[in-house]
Design an enzyme around this catalytic site. Structure first.
Site, PDB file in Angstrom:
ATOM      1  N   GLU A 136       0.778  -1.289   0.009  1.00 46.26           N
ATOM      2  CA  GLU A 136      -0.109   0.080  -0.028  1.00 46.26           C
ATOM      3  C   GLU A 136       0.862   1.281   0.167  1.00 46.26           C
ATOM      4  OE1 GLU A 136      -3.339   0.021   2.569  1.00 46.26           O
ATOM      5  OE2 GLU A 136      -2.984   1.792   3.236  1.00 46.26           O
ATOM      6  N   THR A 173      -3.884   4.792  -1.241  1.00 40.95           N
ATOM      7  CA  THR A 173      -4.949   5.566  -0.331  1.00 40.95           C
ATOM      8  C   THR A 173      -5.466   6.795  -0.892  1.00 40.95           C
ATOM      9  OG1 THR A 173      -2.905   6.943   0.722  1.00 40.95           O
ATOM     10  CG2 THR A 173      -3.425   4.677   1.625  1.00 40.95           C
ATOM     11  N   ALA A 208      -8.470  11.637   3.405  1.00 42.97           N
ATOM     12  CA  ALA A 208      -9.702  11.943   4.153  1.00 42.97           C
ATOM     13  C   ALA A 208     -10.339  13.122   3.490  1.00 42.97           C
ATOM     14  CB  ALA A 208      -9.574  12.174   5.615  1.00 42.97           C
ATOM     15  N   HIS A 250      -7.992   3.443  -3.188  1.00 43.96           N
ATOM     16  CA  HIS A 250      -8.900   3.454  -2.138  1.00 43.96           C
ATOM     17  C   HIS A 250     -10.058   4.589  -2.442  1.00 43.96           C
ATOM     18  CE1 HIS A 250      -6.049   1.751   1.096  1.00 43.96           C
ATOM     19  NE2 HIS A 250      -5.658   1.276  -0.224  1.00 43.96           N
ATOM     20  N   GLY A 290     -13.891   5.884   5.744  1.00 42.42           N
ATOM     21  CA  GLY A 290     -13.196   7.140   5.840  1.00 42.42           C
ATOM     22  C   GLY A 290     -13.361   7.753   7.150  1.00 42.42           C
ATOM     23  N   HIS A 330     -13.533  -2.227  14.806  1.00 38.03           N
ATOM     24  CA  HIS A 330     -13.521  -0.738  14.520  1.00 38.03           C
ATOM     25  C   HIS A 330     -13.889   0.177  15.803  1.00 38.03           C
ATOM     26  CE1 HIS A 330     -14.672   3.220  12.679  1.00 38.03           C
ATOM     27  NE2 HIS A 330     -13.802   2.705  11.850  1.00 38.03           N
ATOM     28  N   GLN A 342      -6.902  -3.740   9.149  1.00 36.33           N
ATOM     29  CA  GLN A 342      -6.217  -2.901   9.472  1.00 36.33           C
ATOM     30  C   GLN A 342      -4.986  -3.608   9.905  1.00 36.33           C
ATOM     31  OE1 GLN A 342      -4.773  -0.091  10.225  1.00 36.33           O
ATOM     32  NE2 GLN A 342      -6.820   0.870  10.608  1.00 36.33           N
TER      33      GLN A 342
HETATM   34  P1  FAD Z   1     -17.466   1.164   7.812  1.00 33.42           P
HETATM   35  O1  FAD Z   1     -17.577  -0.159   6.968  1.00 33.42           O
HETATM   36  O2  FAD Z   1     -18.381   2.432   7.186  1.00 33.42           O
HETATM   37  O3  FAD Z   1     -17.620   1.294   9.637  1.00 33.42           O
HETATM   38  C1  FAD Z   1     -17.324   2.453  10.232  1.00 33.42           C
HETATM   39  C2  FAD Z   1     -18.192   2.086  11.589  1.00 33.42           C
HETATM   40  O4  FAD Z   1     -19.721   2.094  11.262  1.00 33.42           O
HETATM   41  C3  FAD Z   1     -18.106   0.458  12.093  1.00 33.42           C
HETATM   42  O5  FAD Z   1     -18.185   0.740  13.603  1.00 33.42           O
HETATM   43  C4  FAD Z   1     -19.056  -0.260  11.729  1.00 33.42           C
HETATM   44  O6  FAD Z   1     -19.589  -1.270  12.674  1.00 33.42           O
HETATM   45  C5  FAD Z   1     -20.500   1.054  11.574  1.00 33.42           C
HETATM   46  N1  FAD Z   1     -21.445   0.468  10.730  1.00 33.42           N
HETATM   47  C6  FAD Z   1     -21.257   0.090   9.407  1.00 33.42           C
HETATM   48  N2  FAD Z   1     -22.449   0.229   8.738  1.00 33.42           N
HETATM   49  C7  FAD Z   1     -23.285   0.813   9.647  1.00 33.42           C
HETATM   50  C8  FAD Z   1     -24.667   0.898   9.617  1.00 33.42           C
HETATM   51  N3  FAD Z   1     -25.403   0.655   8.442  1.00 33.42           N
HETATM   52  N4  FAD Z   1     -25.252   1.502  10.851  1.00 33.42           N
HETATM   53  C9  FAD Z   1     -24.452   1.925  11.965  1.00 33.42           C
HETATM   54  N5  FAD Z   1     -23.304   1.673  11.835  1.00 33.42           N
HETATM   55  C10 FAD Z   1     -22.791   0.983  10.939  1.00 33.42           C
HETATM   56  N6  FAD Z   1      -8.839   5.969   5.588  1.00 33.42           N
HETATM   57  C11 FAD Z   1      -8.841   7.000   4.507  1.00 33.42           C
HETATM   58  O7  FAD Z   1      -9.343   8.061   4.817  1.00 33.42           O
HETATM   59  N7  FAD Z   1      -8.127   6.718   3.352  1.00 33.42           N
HETATM   60  C12 FAD Z   1      -7.697   5.710   3.184  1.00 33.42           C
HETATM   61  O8  FAD Z   1      -7.260   5.490   1.891  1.00 33.42           O
HETATM   62  C13 FAD Z   1      -7.875   4.515   4.203  1.00 33.42           C
HETATM   63  N8  FAD Z   1      -7.544   3.177   3.612  1.00 33.42           N
HETATM   64  C14 FAD Z   1      -7.490   2.026   4.613  1.00 33.42           C
HETATM   65  C15 FAD Z   1      -7.306   1.171   4.341  1.00 33.42           C
HETATM   66  C16 FAD Z   1      -7.551   0.107   4.875  1.00 33.42           C
HETATM   67  C17 FAD Z   1      -7.065  -1.431   4.482  1.00 33.42           C
HETATM   68  C18 FAD Z   1      -8.091  -0.103   6.312  1.00 33.42           C
HETATM   69  C19 FAD Z   1      -8.378  -0.856   7.024  1.00 33.42           C
HETATM   70  C20 FAD Z   1      -8.458   1.405   6.550  1.00 33.42           C
HETATM   71  C21 FAD Z   1      -8.329   2.222   5.569  1.00 33.42           C
HETATM   72  N9  FAD Z   1      -8.732   3.603   6.014  1.00 33.42           N
HETATM   73  C22 FAD Z   1      -8.555   4.727   5.236  1.00 33.42           C
HETATM   74  C23 FAD Z   1      -9.403   4.018   7.244  1.00 33.42           C
HETATM   75  C24 FAD Z   1     -11.004   3.988   7.547  1.00 33.42           C
HETATM   76  O9  FAD Z   1     -11.505   4.691   6.389  1.00 33.42           O
HETATM   77  C25 FAD Z   1     -11.327   4.135   8.859  1.00 33.42           C
HETATM   78  O10 FAD Z   1     -11.139   3.007   9.601  1.00 33.42           O
HETATM   79  C26 FAD Z   1     -13.000   4.358   8.927  1.00 33.42           C
HETATM   80  O11 FAD Z   1     -12.783   5.065  10.301  1.00 33.42           O
HETATM   81  C27 FAD Z   1     -13.734   3.217   8.690  1.00 33.42           C
HETATM   82  O12 FAD Z   1     -13.574   2.643   7.541  1.00 33.42           O
HETATM   83  P2  FAD Z   1     -14.549   1.462   7.016  1.00 33.42           P
HETATM   84  O13 FAD Z   1     -14.471   1.226   5.827  1.00 33.42           O
HETATM   85  O14 FAD Z   1     -14.144   0.297   7.878  1.00 33.42           O
HETATM   86  O15 FAD Z   1     -16.045   1.706   7.818  1.00 33.42           O
END
Ligand code: FAD
Length: 293
Positions: A17, A54, A57, A83, A114, A154, A180
């Site tokens: 990455e 990546t 944000a 991403h 995000g 998370h 992560q």
């Molecule tokens: P989601 O899947 O949206 O989940 C976030 C939270 O919401 C979780 O607690 C989940 O349980 C909850 N949730 C999900 N759906 C619902 C629903 N319908 N109702 C209520 N709660 C719900 N960030 C960046 O800004 N740029 C990047 O390039 C980037 N790359 C990443 C790459 C990897 C491999 C990883 C692991 C993370 C990366 N991140 C990046 C960080 C990521 O954007 C953050 O961890 C963010 O806070 C959550 O992303 P997610 O896709 O897991 O979120």
């Protein structure tokens, strides 16, 4: 073959990455990193499977991520995956970007929630959660879609149970996951078992973060609420020479990678901080696998 879901079927995959550099000098350096990675040999003898880039944000790297990923995908022998995050984007903006990716030959997208703005300002946009991006991505083209998974759950999840249910639902709508970073393999395998109980067997690539800079990794671990190995960090901090620090970080990342591969993971995703030397150093330590073809 450029769909990551298909590469995983033939796995184990090796991916790295990058973040998109801000300056021309940074881009030049990244180009050399990519040159080195093109001659790498992954565990089992395969080549580097794919790279991902990546997305800042709220779309702060929108154009840089797009241009870099389309360029790598076109010019290199491995596919590149952008991403893409929900935060701050309208449906129209997301559709426009997906149109650029489709026209640019991109076949893989990592769909992410995000993080909310660091200054605490209100989150805007048409999408709240990563799972909501998946429909837009499917409608925009024939993409292989990845999503994020957090082995230690998370940080915004109300409970482990709620986290695993949301994750299982998201993974079932996607094609693969990437985690992560974590430092204890048991955390990854516990998550896999918990997802299996929920009927989810979508392949998930474990993310390995070599600890090149303990301070940065501690900050990231704090944001993700992931366990941070203080003993390892102290050992690295105590080393006087950069080569010694690199060797300790590579030994630890290689030990974790080897354990994960021995226990049957579908691939390894390395958070390489735009450096090829750490990827080479880790691979050199795994079972004597040669790093150069
Ligand atoms: P989601 O899947 O949206 O989940 C976030 C939270 O919401 C979780 O607690 C989940 O349980 C909850 N949730 C999900 N759906 C619902 C629903 N319908 N109702 C209520 N709660 C719900 N960030 C960046 O800004 N740029 C990047 O390039 C980037 N790359 C990443 C790459 C990897 C491999 C990883 C692991 C993370 C990366 N991140 C990046 C960080 C990521 O954007 C953050 O961890 C963010 O806070 C959550 O992303 P997610 O896709 O897991 O979120």
């Amino acid at each position: 073959m450029t769909k990551i879901s298909e590469l995983i079927e033939q796995g184990p995959t090796l991916s790295v990455e990058f973040f998109p550099p801000k300056t021309a000098e940074g881009l030049e350096k990244l180009s050399h990193t990519l040159d080195s990675l093109e001659t790498l040999s992954a565990p089992g003898g395969a080549e580097l499977s794919f790279v991902s880039v990546t997305y800042g944000a709220g779309g702060t790297t929108r154009d840089r991520t797009r241009d870099l990923v389309i360029g790598i995908n076109r010019d290199r022998r491995f596919p590149a995956m952008p991403h893409l995050t929900c935060v701050g984007h309208t449906e129209g903006e997301i559709d426009e970007l997906l149109g650029d990716y489709s026209a640019g030959g991109i076949q893989n997208i990592l769909a992410l929630g995000g993080d909310p703005p660091a200054d605490g300002s209100e989150v805007t946009g048409d999408f709240d959660y990563a799972i909501e991006l998946i429909d837009s991505i499917r409608a925009a083209g024939d993409f292989s879609i990845g999503v994020a998974a957090h082995p230690e759950m998370h940080p915004r999840s109300a409970s482990l149970d709620a986290d695993r249910r949301r994750l299982a639902e998201k993974l079932s709508a996607a094609d693969f996951g990437i985690t992560q970073f974590f430092f204890d393999a048991d955390d990854y395998f516990r998550m896999i078992e918990e997802l299996e109980v929920l009927g989810c067997d979508t392949p998930i690539l474990p993310g390995v973060m070599p600890m090149l800079n303990p301070g940065t990794v501690e900050r990231f671990a704090g944001i993700a609420r992931a366990k941070f190995p203080t003993d390892l960090a102290n050992k690295i901090e105590a080393a006087e020479e950069p080569e010694e620090r690199m060797a300790i970080a590579a030994d630890a990342a290689a030990a974790l990678t080897e354990e994960l591969l021995d226990r049957g993971v579908p691939g390894i995703h390395v958070y390489c901080m735009n450096r090829s030397d750490i990827v080479e150093a880790v691979l050199e330590r795994i079972n004597g696998v040669s790093t150069k073809t």
